[in-house]
Design a protein around this motif. Structure first.
Motif, mmCIF file in Angstrom:
data_model
loop_
_atom_site.group_PDB
_atom_site.id
_atom_site.type_symbol
_atom_site.label_atom_id
_atom_site.label_comp_id
_atom_site.label_asym_id
_atom_site.label_seq_id
_atom_site.Cartn_x
_atom_site.Cartn_y
_atom_site.Cartn_z
ATOM 1 N N MET A 111 45.695 49.786 51.223
ATOM 2 C CA MET A 111 45.060 49.219 51.103
ATOM 3 C C MET A 111 45.622 47.922 51.358
ATOM 4 N N PRO A 112 44.948 46.430 51.685
ATOM 5 C CA PRO A 112 45.149 45.436 51.753
ATOM 6 C C PRO A 112 44.902 44.758 50.052
ATOM 7 N N THR A 113 45.556 43.802 49.976
ATOM 8 C CA THR A 113 45.573 42.485 48.939
ATOM 9 C C THR A 113 44.081 42.016 48.929
ATOM 10 N N ASP A 114 43.961 42.153 47.308
ATOM 11 C CA ASP A 114 42.391 41.021 47.027
ATOM 12 C C ASP A 114 41.951 40.653 48.132
ATOM 13 N N HIS A 115 43.137 39.110 48.519
ATOM 14 C CA HIS A 115 42.577 38.224 48.894
ATOM 15 C C HIS A 115 42.271 38.268 50.074
ATOM 16 N N HIS A 116 43.241 39.471 51.193
ATOM 17 C CA HIS A 116 42.974 40.057 52.580
ATOM 18 C C HIS A 116 41.522 41.264 52.426
ATOM 19 N N LEU A 117 41.872 41.130 51.605
ATOM 20 C CA LEU A 117 40.378 41.865 51.596
ATOM 21 C C LEU A 117 39.108 41.622 51.865
ATOM 22 N N ASP A 118 38.228 42.379 53.170
ATOM 23 C CA ASP A 118 37.258 42.605 53.881
ATOM 24 C C ASP A 118 36.144 43.730 53.531
ATOM 25 N N ARG A 119 35.014 43.249 53.114
ATOM 26 C CA ARG A 119 34.301 43.875 52.149
ATOM 27 C C ARG A 119 33.421 44.984 53.205
ATOM 28 N N ARG A 120 33.344 44.510 54.710
ATOM 29 C CA ARG A 120 33.006 44.534 55.367
ATOM 30 C C ARG A 120 33.880 46.131 56.206
ATOM 31 N N THR A 121 35.136 46.041 55.751
ATOM 32 C CA THR A 121 36.199 47.601 56.279
ATOM 33 C C THR A 121 35.792 48.669 55.459
ATOM 34 N N PRO A 122 35.622 49.525 56.042
ATOM 35 C CA PRO A 122 35.232 51.289 55.266
ATOM 36 C C PRO A 122 36.582 51.885 54.872
ATOM 37 N N TRP A 123 37.352 50.682 53.665
ATOM 38 C CA TRP A 123 38.719 51.370 53.572
ATOM 39 C C TRP A 123 38.723 52.801 53.621
ATOM 40 N N LEU A 124 40.315 53.362 52.826
ATOM 41 C CA LEU A 124 40.579 54.611 53.558
ATOM 42 C C LEU A 124 40.536 55.260 51.453
ATOM 43 N N THR A 125 39.677 56.314 51.386
ATOM 44 C CA THR A 125 39.917 56.517 49.809
ATOM 45 C C THR A 125 41.348 57.296 49.553
ATOM 46 N N ASP A 126 41.506 57.037 48.176
ATOM 47 C CA ASP A 126 43.012 57.797 47.553
ATOM 48 C C ASP A 126 42.698 59.360 48.477
ATOM 49 N N ASP A 127 41.823 60.089 48.544
ATOM 50 C CA ASP A 127 41.834 60.778 49.646
ATOM 51 C C ASP A 127 42.128 61.026 50.447
ATOM 52 N N GLU A 128 41.017 60.073 51.369
ATOM 53 C CA GLU A 128 41.921 60.142 53.194
ATOM 54 C C GLU A 128 42.742 59.296 53.730
ATOM 55 N N MET A 129 43.668 58.778 52.454
ATOM 56 C CA MET A 129 44.654 58.066 52.745
ATOM 57 C C MET A 129 46.311 58.684 52.809
ATOM 58 N N ARG A 130 45.700 59.791 51.907
ATOM 59 C CA ARG A 130 46.653 60.749 50.913
ATOM 60 C C ARG A 130 46.052 61.559 52.206
ATOM 61 N N ALA A 131 45.530 62.402 53.363
ATOM 62 C CA ALA A 131 45.212 62.868 54.363
ATOM 63 C C ALA A 131 45.773 62.425 55.926
ATOM 64 N N TRP A 132 45.029 61.200 55.894
ATOM 65 C CA TRP A 132 46.052 60.486 57.380
ATOM 66 C C TRP A 132 46.822 60.567 57.146
ATOM 67 N N ARG A 133 48.170 59.685 56.443
ATOM 68 C CA ARG A 133 49.381 59.827 56.145
ATOM 69 C C ARG A 133 49.985 61.348 56.792
ATOM 70 N N ASN A 134 49.693 61.915 55.733
ATOM 71 C CA ASN A 134 49.889 63.507 55.771
ATOM 72 C C ASN A 134 50.055 63.968 56.976
ATOM 73 N N TYR A 135 48.991 64.348 57.911
ATOM 74 C CA TYR A 135 48.122 63.946 58.912
ATOM 75 C C TYR A 135 50.151 63.255 60.437
ATOM 76 N N MET A 136 49.966 61.863 60.239
ATOM 77 C CA MET A 136 50.748 61.187 60.589
ATOM 78 C C MET A 136 52.164 62.180 60.467
ATOM 79 N N ASP A 137 52.383 61.798 59.177
ATOM 80 C CA ASP A 137 54.220 61.874 59.382
ATOM 81 C C ASP A 137 54.437 63.640 59.382
ATOM 82 N N GLY A 138 53.441 64.283 58.708
ATOM 83 C CA GLY A 138 53.640 66.405 59.360
ATOM 84 C C GLY A 138 53.663 66.405 61.035
ATOM 85 N N SER A 139 52.535 65.780 61.452
ATOM 86 C CA SER A 139 52.898 65.625 62.552
ATOM 87 C C SER A 139 53.933 65.272 63.722
ATOM 88 N N GLN A 140 54.475 64.075 63.326
ATOM 89 C CA GLN A 140 55.064 63.716 63.745
ATOM 90 C C GLN A 140 56.712 64.405 63.531
#
Length: 159
Positions: free
Chosen positions: A1-30
């Motif tokens: 997630m971007p630093t607080d000064h770049h945080l756009d409150r309208r963007t539904p940032w990924l939760t830790d679990d969502e980020m874990r799933a997304w990154r593991n998918y990207m790395d594992g599939s590649q």
């Protein structure tokens, strides 16, 4: 997630679990695709893209497919597929001819050499798919994986 000064409150940032799933998918599939590609190149002098094309052609009733249908089937641009087919043609795995139906389209046709090379590569490829995916997850996880990407494919195709 971007630093607080770049945080756009309208963007539904990924939760830790969502980020874990997304990154593991990207790395594992590649890593999986790289491994499968490397093994096919080292042991059978073909790329994973070559293999996918040979499989699709071998599954068609006459061993042929319109180039436009083949591009859709392997999720490739037509220009990239044309380059790929030209290279495969130089290696004797496929030929190209005109479509009988309208005479304007071009078909890729698997050759005896392409069938031979596919039959030679398939056992190793399937063993690698099993060893690096199918056999390391449960039957339930495999079903969920299939369901998830069926849904992803349908969603993207419908947009």
């Amino acid at each position: 997630m971007p630093t607080d000064h770049h945080l756009d409150r309208r963007t539904p940032w990924l939760t830790d679990d969502e980020m874990r799933a997304w990154r593991n998918y990207m790395d594992g599939s590649q890593r999986l695709m790289d491994r499968l590609n490397r093994d096919l190149q080292a042991k059978h002098d073909m790329t994973l893209a070559d293999y996918r094309i040979l499989v699709l052609l071998s599954e068609s009733p006459d061993g042929a497919s319109r180039m436009s249908d083949l591009a859709d089937g392997i999720l490739s641009s037509r220009s990239r597929l044309t380059h790929q087919i030209r290279r495969m043609e130089e290696q004797g795995m496929v030929t190209r001819d005109s479509c009988v139906e309208d005479g304007r389209g071009v078909r890729a046709v698997i050759t005896d050499e392409g069938l031979r090379r596919l039959a030679e590569a398939a056992p190793m490829h399937v063993r690698e798919v099993r060893a690096n995916l199918v056999d390391i997850v449960t039957k339930h996880q495999l079903k969920v994986l299939g369901d998830v990407f069926e849904r992803v494919n349908r969603t993207i195709e419908s947009r």
